[in-house]
Scaffold this motif. Structure first.
Motif, PDB file in Angstrom:
ATOM      1  N   VAL A 258      50.464  46.306  89.050  1.00  0.00           N
ATOM      2  CA  VAL A 258      50.202  44.867  89.201  1.00  0.00           C
ATOM      3  C   VAL A 258      49.174  44.626  90.308  1.00  0.00           C
ATOM      4  CG1 VAL A 258      51.212  42.642  89.791  1.00  0.00           C
ATOM      5  CG2 VAL A 258      52.467  44.208  88.318  1.00  0.00           C
ATOM      6  N   GLY A 259      49.356  45.311  91.439  1.00  0.00           N
ATOM      7  CA  GLY A 259      48.407  45.164  92.539  1.00  0.00           C
ATOM      8  C   GLY A 259      47.004  45.604  92.141  1.00  0.00           C
ATOM      9  N   ALA A 260      46.912  46.713  91.402  1.00  0.00           N
ATOM     10  CA  ALA A 260      45.597  47.176  90.940  1.00  0.00           C
ATOM     11  C   ALA A 260      44.955  46.157  90.003  1.00  0.00           C
ATOM     12  CB  ALA A 260      45.745  48.518  90.237  1.00  0.00           C
ATOM     13  N   LEU A 261      45.768  45.534  89.158  1.00  0.00           N
ATOM     14  CA  LEU A 261      45.244  44.502  88.260  1.00  0.00           C
ATOM     15  C   LEU A 261      44.722  43.302  89.048  1.00  0.00           C
ATOM     16  CD1 LEU A 261      44.840  43.303  85.422  1.00  0.00           C
ATOM     17  CD2 LEU A 261      47.208  42.471  85.542  1.00  0.00           C
ATOM     18  N   LEU A 262      45.455  42.876  90.068  1.00  0.00           N
ATOM     19  CA  LEU A 262      45.026  41.727  90.868  1.00  0.00           C
ATOM     20  C   LEU A 262      43.701  42.004  91.569  1.00  0.00           C
ATOM     21  CD1 LEU A 262      48.433  40.613  92.456  1.00  0.00           C
ATOM     22  CD2 LEU A 262      47.221  39.573  90.526  1.00  0.00           C
ATOM     23  N   ILE A 263      43.553  43.193  92.142  1.00  0.00           N
ATOM     24  CA  ILE A 263      42.298  43.539  92.808  1.00  0.00           C
ATOM     25  C   ILE A 263      41.155  43.596  91.802  1.00  0.00           C
ATOM     26  CG2 ILE A 263      41.070  45.422  93.950  1.00  0.00           C
ATOM     27  CD1 ILE A 263      43.479  45.973  95.600  1.00  0.00           C
ATOM     28  N   THR A 264      41.418  44.186  90.636  1.00  0.00           N
ATOM     29  CA  THR A 264      40.379  44.279  89.607  1.00  0.00           C
ATOM     30  C   THR A 264      39.916  42.895  89.161  1.00  0.00           C
ATOM     31  OG1 THR A 264      41.302  46.366  88.822  1.00  0.00           O
ATOM     32  CG2 THR A 264      39.826  45.198  87.331  1.00  0.00           C
ATOM     33  N   LEU A 265      40.861  41.987  88.936  1.00  0.00           N
ATOM     34  CA  LEU A 265      40.500  40.626  88.524  1.00  0.00           C
ATOM     35  C   LEU A 265      39.711  39.907  89.615  1.00  0.00           C
ATOM     36  CD1 LEU A 265      43.800  39.481  86.749  1.00  0.00           C
ATOM     37  CD2 LEU A 265      41.639  40.155  85.681  1.00  0.00           C
ATOM     38  N   ALA A 266      40.110  40.118  90.883  1.00  0.00           N
ATOM     39  CA  ALA A 266      39.397  39.479  91.984  1.00  0.00           C
ATOM     40  C   ALA A 266      37.966  39.996  92.085  1.00  0.00           C
ATOM     41  CB  ALA A 266      40.147  39.714  93.294  1.00  0.00           C
TER      42      ALA A 266
END
Length: 285
Positions: A258-266
């Motif tokens: 989830v954290g990796a997804l949030l950083i990628t989207l940002a």
């Protein structure tokens, strides 16, 4: 066209077709790898995305929790680092573009900036560890901000210099002919003409530091609890992802995705905005 010329033409044509084929295959392989990575990230990341991620702190193994403290820590350190590094980078880029284009000092600064631009981020982390963490005797968010600010600097310096050099000298000369001092010409004319490029460079610098893990491991480290104390270790998404992804606990691993997804989207959003501003600036010209 004689036989020799025709033969030469056919050989060149075959070589060109072969080069095009290899280039297209390389492009397809790169795109396939990128799609595979993003698809895996989105599938695993969205599977663990829920409200608790944004409302609860990082949990101990086996308990429910979220990434609130890590998200907050990343936002704080990124914003502070940007506020520290961006003005210094803009001023340095302004000096090299407007005051000392061909001076020895500008040449030295430009060389150092190029080295820093390509330097591994872990080297920056070790440098700040020696300069700040060891003398203070503890990890801190301030040290993390300092490491990230150093990474912001070369991107902003290079972008500022390049954007200001693209401003036509005729604009400077016209403003000077009206009696405006040089500092006012830079502020009112050059900065306004290069505004979109300066914002783009800042956004690209923020995108670069958003996912940096190595510098934060040596500086701000991590904190399982909510903390607003900048003089103490502070949680951040990259280090939490590293810690959770390498753990044997499935609940931690889900939060890491989830954290990796949030950083990628940002980072994706920042790059889209930067490209949009760059495209708008090109159309204006």
């Amino acid at each position: 066209m004689n036989v020799q010329s025709m033969s030469l033409y056919k050989r060149r044509y075959r070589r060109n077709q072969l080069a095009m084929l290899l280039a297209n295959l390389a492009t397809l392989l790169g795109l396939a790898a990128l799609v595979w990575i993003l698809a895996t990230l989105f599938i695993k990341g969205f599977g663990g995305l829920h409200l608790n991620v944004f409302t609860q702190n990082t949990p101990p193994p086996g308990d429910d929790g979220g990434l609130l403290n890590a998200i907050f820590g990343s936002l704080v350190q990124t914003v502070v680092a940007t506020l520290i590094g961006t003005p210094i980078g803009i001023l340095a880029g302004t000096y090299m573009a407007e005051y000392g284009r061909n001076t020895k000092l500008a040449t030295v600064v430009r060389f150092i900036n190029d080295v820093l631009l390509s330097a591994p981020s872990i080297v920056v982390g070790l440098f700040v560890y020696e300069m700040m963490v060891q003398p203070m005797g503890h990890f801190s968010a301030w040290a993390g901000c300092a490491a990230l600010a150093i990474l912001v600097l070369p991107v902003v310096v290079r972008t500022t210099e390049d954007m200001l050099l693209l401003v036509p000298d005729s604009l400077r000369e016209a403003a000077s002919a009206l009696g405006a001092p040089r500092w006012l010409v830079i502020r009112k004319v050059c900065y306004r003409a290069a505004r979109a490029g300066l914002i783009t460079g800042t956004l690209l610098a923020v995108a670069r530091i958003s996912g940096e893990t190595a510098p934060l491991l040596f500086t701000s480290l991590n904190n399982q609890f909510w903390s607003t104390d900048m003089n103490a270790p502070m949680a951040n998404l990259p280090v939490v992802i590293f810690q959770f992804a390498t753990s044997p606990y499935e609940d931690w691993q889900r939060l890491a995705w989830v954290g990796a997804l949030l950083i990628t989207l940002a980072v994706l959003a920042l790059n889209v905005v930067a490209r949009s501003l760059s495209g708008a600036k090109t159309q204006d010209r």
